[in-house]
Enzyme design. Structure first.
Site, PDB file in Angstrom:
ATOM      1  CB  SER A 250      -0.901  -0.018   1.237  1.00  0.00           C
ATOM      2  OG  SER A 250      -1.689   1.148   1.333  1.00  0.00           O
ATOM      3  CB  CYS A 251       1.959   3.810  -1.498  1.00  0.00           C
ATOM      4  SG  CYS A 251       1.112   3.774  -3.098  1.00  0.00           S
ATOM      5  N   GLY A 252       0.197   5.873  -0.917  1.00  0.00           N
ATOM      6  CA  GLY A 252      -0.790   6.935  -0.911  1.00  0.00           C
ATOM      7  C   GLY A 252      -1.904   6.718  -1.901  1.00  0.00           C
ATOM      8  N   GLY A 254      -1.519   3.957  -4.567  1.00  0.00           N
ATOM      9  CA  GLY A 254      -1.258   2.745  -5.330  1.00  0.00           C
ATOM     10  C   GLY A 254      -0.110   2.853  -6.313  1.00  0.00           C
ATOM     11  CD1 TRP A 279      -3.601   8.003   4.080  1.00  0.00           C
ATOM     12  CD2 TRP A 279      -3.749   5.964   4.975  1.00  0.00           C
ATOM     13  NE1 TRP A 279      -3.966   8.155   5.401  1.00  0.00           N
ATOM     14  CE2 TRP A 279      -4.067   6.915   5.971  1.00  0.00           C
ATOM     15  CE3 TRP A 279      -3.784   4.611   5.305  1.00  0.00           C
ATOM     16  CZ2 TRP A 279      -4.396   6.559   7.270  1.00  0.00           C
ATOM     17  CZ3 TRP A 279      -4.117   4.253   6.594  1.00  0.00           C
ATOM     18  CH2 TRP A 279      -4.422   5.212   7.571  1.00  0.00           C
TER      19      TRP A 279
END
Length: 299
Positions: A250-252, A254, A279
């Site tokens: 996961s990240c901000g 994708g 996120w």
């Protein structure tokens, strides 16, 4: 090769000219030796300030994550388009099923990994990321064109063949967070993960998914922007996950989650998935998903 899948037979036309990819990452010299040859497609997958910049590797085409190659009907940015839309976009960019694709971006290795993962998820095996991206290419004094990435040639024959499980949703990740056979990684900075640094997207809560572990994507790269060697990548992942586990990234939005997917693939991990909403979806207060702050013990 994408993780957890059997390779499809390579058509004879794809076995000539470019040759076999050495893996999911290729160096600037490997590309330079094949530049302009039949069957090689170069994509510039830059986003943000680098998107559409008037500088490209000769012949590079646009893989526009801020444009046609995201689903703008979805609430989260950079959402994966459906297979029909993806097929149409790739055909419009002249990609054939027998081509070999190399993707890069203007920041180094940032959004190019997202393009790589999307192609893998759509069933396309012959794709790699240019190690170090455009900065590494120019540092090697290789040729550039002072024009934005573009394509005006014939349509291609590309057909998406989606592979289930490589791109996952919030419910799948919620189950993984409590599954001892899975690890959920967050590629954001340590400050954003802890909730001590602000989110760049207005309205999102600070913090992280309870049970997730933090591995900022930049920690998988050398100071010159190249990816770490495989042994150092394994050393980065090993303290955070158990052997044989399924890894979720996961990240901000994708994008940099896919840098972790690339690093894990290079390190030898195979059971991998990217959380598409990341996120931007989980941290939205309207979704009601649980959020933790601070740094977990042992992280």
């Amino acid at each position: 090769m994408p993780p957890s899948v059997e390779p499809r037979p390579t058509p004879a036309a794809a076995r000539t000219g470019v040759g076999a990819l050495p893996g999911p990452l290729v160096g600037a010299r490997w590309v330079a030796e094949r530049l302009g040859g039949p069957g090689l497609v170069l994509f510039d997958a830059s986003v943000g300030a680098h998107r559409g910049a008037e500088r490209r590797i000769p012949g590079a085409r646009p893989f526009d994550l801020d444009g046609a190659l995201s689903d703008h009907t979805a609430a989260a940015p950079h959402t994966m388009p459906g297979p029909e839309d993806f097929t149409g976009a790739m055909r419009g960019l002249g990609v054939d099923d027998t081509d070999t694709v190399v993707v890069y971006d203007g920041a180094g290795i940032y959004s190019s990994a997202r393009a790589w993962w999307m192609l893998c998820a759509m069933g396309f095996d012959r794709v790699a990321v240019l190690d170090g991206g455009l900065p590494a290419w120019t540092a090697a004094a290789l040729p550039v064109e002072e024009s934005a990435p573009a394509y005006a040639g014939p349509s291609g024959s590309f057909t998406a063949r989606p592979r289930p499980g490589l791109v996952v949703d919030a419910d799948t990740v919620a189950k993984a967070l409590t599954d001892p056979a899975a690890t959920v990684f967050d590629a954001r900075t340590r400050g954003r993960f802890a909730g001590t640094a602000p989110e760049p997207r207005e309205g999102l809560r600070g913090g992280h998914m309870p049970g997730a572990v933090n591995l900022p994507f930049g920690e998988l790269q050398r100071p010159d922007g190249l990816m770490l060697p495989a042994a150092e990548l394994r050393a980065a992942f090993a303290p955070l996950t158990g052997a044989g586990q399924r890894l979720h990234f996961s990240c901000g939005s994708g994008v940099t989650a896919c840098v972790l997917a690339l690093g894990a693939s290079l390190a030898g991990y195979r059971d991998l998935a990217v959380y598409d909403g990341s996120w931007s979806e989980w941290g939205d207060p309207s979704g009601g998903r649980p959020v933790a702050t601070g740094t977990p013990a042992g992280d």
